[in-house]
Scaffold this motif. Structure first.
Motif, PDB file in Angstrom:
ATOM      1  N   TYR A  97      51.796 -39.106 -40.627  1.00 38.75           N
ATOM      2  CA  TYR A  97      52.667 -40.052 -41.336  1.00 38.75           C
ATOM      3  C   TYR A  97      53.156 -39.487 -42.674  1.00 38.75           C
ATOM      4  N   CYS A  98      52.676 -38.270 -43.029  1.00 39.07           N
ATOM      5  CA  CYS A  98      52.849 -37.792 -44.411  1.00 39.07           C
ATOM      6  C   CYS A  98      54.215 -37.157 -44.634  1.00 39.07           C
ATOM      7  N   ASN A 125      40.202 -35.357 -51.055  1.00 37.84           N
ATOM      8  CA  ASN A 125      39.959 -35.842 -49.705  1.00 37.84           C
ATOM      9  C   ASN A 125      38.468 -35.798 -49.441  1.00 37.84           C
ATOM     10  N   GLY A 145      49.485 -33.366 -51.440  1.00 40.78           N
ATOM     11  CA  GLY A 145      48.530 -32.311 -51.169  1.00 40.78           C
ATOM     12  C   GLY A 145      47.070 -32.708 -51.363  1.00 40.78           C
ATOM     13  N   HIS A 160      45.371 -29.897 -42.916  1.00 42.94           N
ATOM     14  CA  HIS A 160      46.100 -30.346 -41.736  1.00 42.94           C
ATOM     15  C   HIS A 160      47.161 -31.322 -42.237  1.00 42.94           C
ATOM     16  N   ARG A 161      48.325 -31.328 -41.623  1.00 46.04           N
ATOM     17  CA  ARG A 161      49.345 -32.275 -42.059  1.00 46.04           C
ATOM     18  C   ARG A 161      49.227 -33.554 -41.251  1.00 46.04           C
ATOM     19  N   CYS A 162      48.951 -34.667 -41.929  1.00 43.30           N
ATOM     20  CA  CYS A 162      48.781 -35.940 -41.234  1.00 43.30           C
ATOM     21  C   CYS A 162      50.139 -36.416 -40.708  1.00 43.30           C
ATOM     22  N   CYS A 164      47.188 -28.579 -47.785  1.00 46.23           N
ATOM     23  CA  CYS A 164      46.315 -29.465 -47.005  1.00 46.23           C
ATOM     24  C   CYS A 164      45.764 -28.659 -45.846  1.00 46.23           C
ATOM     25  N   ARG A 176      43.620 -38.238 -39.932  1.00 40.06           N
ATOM     26  CA  ARG A 176      42.817 -37.830 -41.076  1.00 40.06           C
ATOM     27  C   ARG A 176      41.627 -37.033 -40.577  1.00 40.06           C
TER      28      ARG A 176
HETATM   29  S1  SF4 Z   1      48.473 -37.614 -46.201  1.00 41.68           S
HETATM   30 FE1  SF4 Z   1      47.362 -36.501 -47.800  1.00 41.68          FE
HETATM   31  S2  SF4 Z   1      45.884 -35.219 -46.679  1.00 41.68           S
HETATM   32 FE2  SF4 Z   1      47.419 -35.881 -45.168  1.00 41.68          FE
HETATM   33  S3  SF4 Z   1      48.940 -34.218 -45.190  1.00 41.68           S
HETATM   34 FE3  SF4 Z   1      49.653 -35.763 -46.654  1.00 41.68          FE
HETATM   35  S4  SF4 Z   1      48.883 -35.071 -48.629  1.00 41.68           S
HETATM   36 FE4  SF4 Z   1      47.723 -33.969 -47.042  1.00 41.68          FE
END
Ligand code: SF4
Length: 393
Positions: A19-20, A98, A64, A15-17, A13, A135
């Motif tokens: 909440y992920c 995305n 991802g 950037h790591r969101c 990714c 996001r």
């Molecule tokens: S929510 Fe989706 S875009 Fe955001 S870090 Fe996780 S896998 Fe990546």
């Protein structure tokens, strides 16, 4: 052997969101070419280990952010798959994307490569909510991505949305659902936000920096979505999934149906999980370790590959529990008496009679005769799914 589904994990990714909690990494893009090579090698090694040539009905590139890979890499991976497996001529080939990572040429390349279903991680149409979720796209990116996807020839689109965000109002969620419907996707997946261990959101919640989630409000949002989407012609077929009908055929995600029906699938790529030859498989998590294992390893005993970190055989008791837990997520279909007895040689009532009676008494489960004699969640049961599933595991 019945057709398999193949899940291919792309753990990158931008950037790591916050909440992920998926197995994905930011800042490792330099590994992508070697990773793609390793993934193609795992695809081949699993096929070589199999007792015969494997038939495949669905392929899913998940992450991802699979849309970070060049379309040529997706095309090369699909070509490797076609050499090693019997891919059904009508196979569903999905890719998660995305919205901020796409342009028309990329989408045309993916379509030409054979991808025929896209799943866009939209999550929200509100700038504040997207910022909260960290996001990287905005809603105009989504509108453009959907238009380009249509132009590129995609006629099967899913949009993922999240509800129950900290501070989100029912009105904001209603607006989100109206905008979702205006985009006219074939399929919608709606998930309630949950704060998972090890995520920045968990840390923020622990320090009092995130408004508390309101479970009652999230339940109201779920009911609102069910009503709004139902009125707009979407049919709910799974706890979190809605699809349109096309000439009488429900445009459900066939790949995910394989999971919910507890049918076999291979999980390839870093951290991917599979269910093959009666065993749960799990791959090594870190992309660099995954690449190294594939560079060094060869054919192993099916369903093992050099990336396999664990294999867990499922005994009948556990398999029955999983069939119930996954099958009851299918809110129309439920778990069929006939399929269950065919699979385990014992009837549903023989194994779970007391649980079924108790949950039916609480108004959470019902018996139906459509399409066969089956049990399924009631509307109230859909809101309390986890409580129901616990009875079977
Ligand atoms: S929510 Fe989706 S875009 Fe955001 S870090 Fe996780 S896998 Fe990546």
């Amino acid at each position: 052997m019945q057709p398999l589904s193949l899940y291919l994990h792309i753990p990158f990714c931008r950037h790591r969101c916050g909440y992920c909690d998926f197995n994905t990494y930011a800042g490792l893009e330099a590994l992508m070419p070697a990773y793609a090579e390793a993934l193609q090698r795992e695809v081949r090694l699993l096929a070589e280990a199999a007792p015969g040539r494997l038939a495949v009905g669905t392929v899913f590139f998940g992450g991802g952010t699979p849309s970070l890979l060049p379309a040529e890499t997706i095309a090369a991976t699909l070509a490797t798959l076609a050499e090693a497996y019997d891919i059904a001529s009508d196979a569903e080939i999905s890719l998660e994307a995305n919205p901020g990572t796409l342009d028309l040429a990329k989408l045309q390349g993916l379509r030409a490569a054979g991808v025929n279903r896209l799943s866009f991680g939209v999550q929200s149409a509100s700038p504040e909510e997207l910022r909260l979720l960290e996001r990287e796209h905005d809603f105009p990116d989504v509108i453009r991505a959907v238009q380009w996807a249509r132009q590129a020839g995609f006629d099967n689109l899913n949009l993922d949305w999240i509800f129950g965000l900290p501070g989100q109002s029912l009105d904001s969620w209603r607006r989100n659902m109206q905008l979702a419907i205006q985009l006219a996707p074939e399929h919608l997946s709606l998930y309630a936000l949950s704060i998972e261990h090890g995520t920045p959101f968990k840390d923020m919640a622990g320090r009092g920096l995130l408004p508390e989630l309101d479970g009652d409000l999230a339940a109201d949002m779920y009911e609102l979505a069910a009503d709004t989407l139902g009125a707009a012609g979407y049919e709910q077929y799974e706890i979190s999934n809605w699809a349109k009908l096309d000439g009488g055929e429900l445009l459900a995600c066939r790949h995910n149906l394989q999971y919910w029906r507890s049918l076999p699938y291979a999980g390839l790529g870093a951290g991917a999980h599979g269910y093959l030859a009666g065993q749960r498989t799990a791959n090594v998590l870190a992309p660099a370790a995954y690449i190294k294992r594939l560079q060094e390893g060869g054919v192993m005993e099916f369903p093992r590959t050099p990336a396999t970190a664990s294999l867990t055989p499922l005994d009948a008791q556990r398999e029955m529990g999983e069939v119930m837990m996954m099958g009851l997520r299918l809110v129309q279909e439920g778990v069929s008496q006939q399929d269950f007895a065919g699979r385990f040689g014992r009837g549903l009532d023989e194994v779970y009679g007391p649980q079924i009676e108790r949950l039916a008494g609480l108004g959470l489960l019902e018996r139906v005769n459509r399409p066969a004699d089956a049990i399924r969640l009631t509307e109230r049961g859909r809101l309390l799914g986890n409580q129901v599933f616990l009875e079977f595991v």
